[in-house]
Design an enzyme around this catalytic site. Structure first.
Site, short mmCIF file in Angstrom:
data_model
loop_
_atom_site.label_atom_id
_atom_site.label_comp_id
_atom_site.label_asym_id
_atom_site.label_seq_id
_atom_site.Cartn_x
_atom_site.Cartn_y
_atom_site.Cartn_z
N ASP A 51 0.82 -1.20 0.00
CA ASP A 51 0.00 0.00 0.00
C ASP A 51 0.86 1.25 0.00
OD1 ASP A 51 -2.21 1.49 2.52
OD2 ASP A 51 -1.85 1.98 0.41
C1 LIG Z 1 -5.52 0.52 2.21
C2 LIG Z 1 -6.32 -0.59 2.80
C3 LIG Z 1 -7.76 -0.17 2.95
C4 LIG Z 1 -8.51 -1.25 3.71
N1 LIG Z 1 -8.37 -2.56 3.08
C5 LIG Z 1 -9.44 -3.43 3.03
N2 LIG Z 1 -10.56 -3.09 3.60
N3 LIG Z 1 -9.27 -4.61 2.44
C6 LIG Z 1 -7.06 -2.97 2.57
C7 LIG Z 1 -6.28 -1.84 1.95
C1 LIG Z 2 -5.43 9.53 1.78
C2 LIG Z 2 -5.83 8.11 2.07
C3 LIG Z 2 -5.74 7.27 0.80
C4 LIG Z 2 -6.07 5.83 1.09
N1 LIG Z 2 -5.24 5.31 2.18
C5 LIG Z 2 -4.41 4.23 1.99
N2 LIG Z 2 -4.18 3.77 0.78
N3 LIG Z 2 -3.91 3.65 3.06
C6 LIG Z 2 -5.28 6.06 3.41
C7 LIG Z 2 -4.92 7.52 3.16
#
Ligand SMILES: CC1CCN(C(=N)N)CC1
Ligand SMILES: CC1CCN(C(=N)N)CC1
Length: 330
Positions: A35
Site C-alpha cells: 500500500d
Molecule cells: C488501504 C487498505 C484499505 C482497507 N483494506 C481493506 N478493507 N481490504 C485494505 C487496503
Molecule cells: C489519503 C488516504 C488514501 C487511502 N489510504 C491508503 N491507501 N492507506 C489512506 C490515506
C-alpha cells in the site's frame, strides 16, 4: 503477485481489490497488501481471536528466533474505507524478493476490523513515507526506507495489470513491465504520500483546470477518486450516468456505454491517459443493468487519489531520489 477480489463489504460500496504479495517474515510466508498510501507493516498475529484468524496465514513471533519485542510500543491505523487494525510491535527479518531487512518493525495485530477477516490479505506493507507510520512512542520505518540503501537504485515500481498477476520491482525497472520511456513528476512528501501536482485533466477533448490540486499515487486504493467538479465533468460525457445514493456512487448503463478516456496531469508537464474501458469497475447490482464507475468522488478537499485503476494502465515508478514519481504505459 496475486490479484484478489476480497469479499469484504467495506464502508465504500465496492469490493476492495487487492494485489497481494507473498513475502517472508522470518521464513513465515504471508500475503500482504502493498500500500503506497500508508506506512505501517502489520500482520495477522497469533494474538488475534480464533474467529479472526480463520483462512489466514498467521505470523507467530514465538516461533521466530530472530523476533524481538519492541517493548511498550503500540500502533493503531484507520483506513479511508472505515476499516482499521491495532496492536503491539516487534522487529524481525523481512524478505521480499531477494532483499532481506533485519530489525524491520513488524506490527502485530491483536485487533482487526471485520473487512480484513473476509479479505484475502494477511496484513499490509506500507510503502508511503515513514513520516506517517503510526507506531508510538518511537515511530518506525517502512521496509523500503530500511531496504533502499542496499538496493541498486533507491526505487520501487508497481506493475498491476487489469485482471492479471502483477509484480513489484524493488531497486530496478523491469523493461518487460512497461513500454516507451517513463516520464517523471516531482513528489512533495510533506503529507507522507507520493503526492504530485495535479492541476488539470482532459475529458472529451476539453481541458479543465484544477487550481492547487494534487494527486497521490496509491496502490492501496482500488479506484480513481477525484474532486467533484472533475467527476461531474467526466460523467456529463456518459449518457444515462447518475450519482446514485443507493448504489453508493456514479453508475451508468452497462449496455451500450462507451466510456471516454480520462487524462490527468501529473506534475508540471505530462498527462496520463486512462482508457475509458478501464473505468468500468463492475456491475453495480445483481441485475447487471447499471455499472459502477472506476472514477468516483474523493469527497472534499483538493487531493485526488489515483488508485489501482491508474496502475492498470501505467507502470508506476516510486523513486526516493528526488523524490519523484515516474510512469510509462503498460
Ligand atoms: C488501504 C487498505 C484499505 C482497507 N483494506 C481493506 N478493507 N481490504 C485494505 C487496503
Ligand atoms: C489519503 C488516504 C488514501 C487511502 N489510504 C491508503 N491507501 N492507506 C489512506 C490515506
Amino acid at each position: 503477485l496475486k490479484k484478489r477480489q476480497d469479499t469484504s463489504t467495506p464502508a465504500v460500496p465496492y469490493q476492495q481489490v487487492e494485489y497481494l504479495v507473498n513475502i517472508a517474515v522470518a521464513g513465515q510466508k504471508l500475503n500482504l497488501d502493498f500500500d503506497t498510501g500508508s506506512a505501517d507493516l502489520w500482520v495477522f498475529s497469533d494474538s488475534l481471536p480464533a474467529s479472526s484468524k480463520k483462512g489466514h496465514n498467521i505470523y507467530t513471533p514465538s516461533s521466530s528466533p530472530s523476533y524481538k519485542v519492541l517493548s511498550g510500543h503500540k500502533w493503531s491505523i484507520a483506513y479511508a474505507d472505515g476499516s482499521g487494525a491495532s496492536g503491539t510491535v516487534g522487529t524481525d527479518t523481512v524478505t521480499i524478493g531477494g532483499t532481506s531487512v533485519t530489525n524491520q518493525a513488524v506490527e502485530l495485530a491483536d485487533r482487526i476490523s471485520s473487512s480484513f477477516v473476509t479479505d484475502g490479505l494477511d496484513g499490509l506493507l506500507g510503502l508511503s513515507f515513514s513520516s506517517i507510520n503510526t507506531v508510538k512512542p518511537t515511530q518506525q520505518k517502512t521496509w523500503f526506507d530500511n531496504a533502499k540503501a542496499s538496493l541498486s537504485s533507491p526505487l520501487f515500481a508497481a506493475y498491476l495489470p487489469f485482471n492479471a498477476n502483477g509484480a513489484y520491482d524493488f531497486g530496478y525497472l523491469d523493461s518487460a513491465h512497461y513500454s516507451g520511456t517513463p516520464v517523471y513528476a516531482p513528489v512533495d512528501d510533506t503529507n507522507g504520500f507520493w503526492e504530485v501536482a495535479s492541476t488539470s485533466y482532459k475529458v472529451g477533448g476539453t481541458t479543465h483546470s484544477l487550481p492547487g490540486n494534487t494527486g497521490i499515487l496509491d496502490t492501496g486504493t482500488t479506484l480513481a477518486l477525484m474532486v467533484d467538479s472533475a467527476v461531474s465533468a467526466y460523467y456529463a460525457q456518459v449518457s444515462g450516468a447518475v450519482n446514485s445514493r443507493s448504489l453508493g456512487g456514479w453508475v451508468f448503463p452497462c449496455k451500450g456505454t462507451t466510456l471516454p478516456d480520462l487524462s490527468v496531469r501529473l506534475g508540471p508537464t505530462n498527462y496520463a491517459t486512462i482508457p475509458g474501458k478501464l473505468l468500468n469497475f463492475q456491475p453495480a447490482d445483481a441485475s447487471g443493468t447499471q455499472c459502477y464507475g472506476g472514477l468516483q468522488s474523493v469527497g472534499g478537499g483538493t487531493m485526488n487519489v489515483y488508485g489501482d485503476v491508474f496502475f492498470n494502465a501505467f507502470y508506476g515508478i516510486f523513486d526516493a531520489n528526488g523524490p519523484r514519481f515516474g510512469f510509462a504505459p503498460l
